[in-house]
Design an enzyme around this catalytic site. Structure first.
Site, PDB file in Angstrom:
ATOM      1  N   ARG A  39      66.596 -18.917  61.839  1.00 27.17           N
ATOM      2  CA  ARG A  39      67.109 -20.238  62.226  1.00 27.17           C
ATOM      3  C   ARG A  39      66.125 -20.943  63.140  1.00 27.17           C
ATOM      4  O   ARG A  39      65.889 -22.147  63.007  1.00 27.17           O
ATOM      5  CB  ARG A  39      68.479 -20.136  62.898  1.00 27.17           C
ATOM      6  N   CYS A  40      65.534 -20.200  64.065  1.00 24.66           N
ATOM      7  CA  CYS A  40      64.572 -20.797  64.991  1.00 24.66           C
ATOM      8  C   CYS A  40      63.369 -21.398  64.268  1.00 24.66           C
ATOM      9  O   CYS A  40      62.784 -22.378  64.730  1.00 24.66           O
ATOM     10  CB  CYS A  40      64.068 -19.752  65.983  1.00 24.66           C
ATOM     11  N   MET A  41      62.988 -20.796  63.138  1.00 24.85           N
ATOM     12  CA  MET A  41      61.764 -21.209  62.442  1.00 24.85           C
ATOM     13  C   MET A  41      61.973 -22.369  61.482  1.00 24.85           C
ATOM     14  O   MET A  41      61.056 -22.717  60.729  1.00 24.85           O
ATOM     15  CB  MET A  41      61.176 -20.017  61.677  1.00 24.85           C
TER      16      MET A  41
END
Length: 410
Positions: A398-400
């Site tokens: 999700r962060c990427m």
């Protein structure tokens, strides 16, 4: 473009159509042990393997018919369209705390490159050794000669989730909490303003990077078209959440409520999405340590009233989520299960940081086997991606990603 609107996010789980990523680049090779802490890393990744892992991640998305856009490519194209490299450079250099003659020197050097190479250098950092030696005239230059950079590298750029976030058909372009990441959102601002894919769309900016308080995309979750959940965390200020709520209530026709959830201010829990993500209509993965033994934590419901904002404090987190989603019950799937050791280990390696690509279908890191097995046992389809180097930056799938377009849920 797959939809009329360039941006459309009305849930966390609608079929993902278009996403923005940043392939790890030479900025990662400008991390040294001495500057790990200031650049927000715990270790130095191996770039070649990191790129292989990221390419596999991007392929996994493309194999699910997701359009994958690259930040570095869009930024260069937008800069070419803007036809004003000098103005963009001046802003970037100013926010890098370069002033006086050194700023002019850096600007003149970078102006000699085309848009692609200029963007690459701004992202990777500009070492003093790259520019021909010149006579130092000022005290600060003489005293700072041991520091290797004119412009610091931006190694966190592959976490495209945080500099901006799409809510509905608009966007927050965020003021980042850490100085090491502040310049990242300049690239998003450039793209939305000048790239032909977005520049004629009249995209509303719910919160701009000039705001006085920090807000980061890892803390912004769009639960449905009426509800945004925002973490008050190490990186996102409660005052920013309140200002965002006011902006949404005044300018967005659909948003009815903003939920502010308080999570511990620690590096391991740096954003809400490191401890809580949505994986299906009534299913979430959660790190159990953010709640007490009764499953409680502080959550505040912000709604518009005649006198401005009405704020209702609650403690029953799971019940609040069920109410706003109009679900009788919500299933919380514990990251790492019930074992506190496994849970802590897998959360540290982003076991709770799932990327939903459709209802009940997620991408996760392969290393979090207990969490992945629990997701499958709960009926979730899991795509595992290799992660030995990507995970060193303390962020997961999700962060990427910065989702730009999802299908609306029926």
């Amino acid at each position: 473009m797959k939809m009329e609107q360039a941006l459309n996010i009305t849930s966390e789980i609608g079929k993902l159509q278009t996403v923005l990523v940043k392939r790890p680049g030479s900025e990662l090779e400008n991390i040294t042990p001495e500057y790990l802490e200031s650049l927000l890393f715990d270790d130095i990744p191996y770039l070649k393997m990191m790129q292989k892992e990221h390419d596999f991640f991007a392929k996994t998305m493309r194999d699910s018919n997701i359009e994958v856009l690259y930040l570095e490519k869009l930024a260069a194209e937008a800069l070419r369209e803007a036809n004003n490299k000098e103005s963009f450079l001046t802003k970037m250099i100013k926010e890098s705390n370069q002033m006086d003659e050194s700023a002019l020197y850096v600007r003149d050097y970078l102006m000699s490159f085309d848009e692609e190479e200029m963007i690459r250098k701004l992202m990777s950092g500009l070492k003093k050794s790259e520019i021909p030696e010149r006579k130092k005239k000022h005290l600060n230059e003489m005293m700072d000669e041991q520091y290797p950079f004119f412009l610091d590298p931006l190694p966190n750029l592959y976490f495209t989730r945080d500099p901006a976030a799409v809510i509905g058909n608009g966007v927050t372009i965020n003021r980042m909490f850490q100085p090491a990441r502040r310049r990242e959102s300049i690239f998003i601002e450039l793209i939305l303003k000048h790239h032909p894919r977005f520049s004629n769309q009249d995209i509303p900016v719910w919160s701009g990077r000039g705001e006085p308080f920090s807000l980061e995309g890892g803390d912004e979750l769009v639960l449905n078209e009426e509800t945004v959940l925002v973490g008050v965390s190490e990186r996102t200020d409660a005052r920013a959440v309140e200002r965002l709520a006011e902006s949404l209530f005044n300018r967005s026709p659909k948003i009815k409520r903003v939920l502010a959830v308080e999570i511990p201010e620690t590096r391991s829990f740096m954003h809400l999405d490191t401890v809580f993500t949505m994986v299906n209509f009534a299913q979430f993965t959660i790190h159990p340590a953010i709640q007490n033994q009764q499953g409680e934590l502080n959550i505040y419901i912000l709604e518009k009233s005649e006198n401005g904002l009405e704020i209702t404090p609650r403690r029953d987190f799971q019940r609040v989520i069920a109410e706003v989603l109009d679900e009788p019950e919500i299933d919380f799937i514990p990251c790492g299960g019930e074992d506190v050791i496994v849970s802590a280990r897998e959360q540290w390696n982003d076991g709770a940081n799932t990327l939903a690509i459709a209802p009940g279908e997620v991408i996760t890191y392969d290393r979090n086997q207990v969490s992945n097995d629990l997701l499958r046992s709960a009926g979730i389809k899991v795509h595992e991606v290799i992660s030995s180097e990507l995970s060193r930056g303390r962020g997961g799938p999700r962060c990427m990603t910065m989702p730009l377009v999802r299908e609306n849920l029926k």
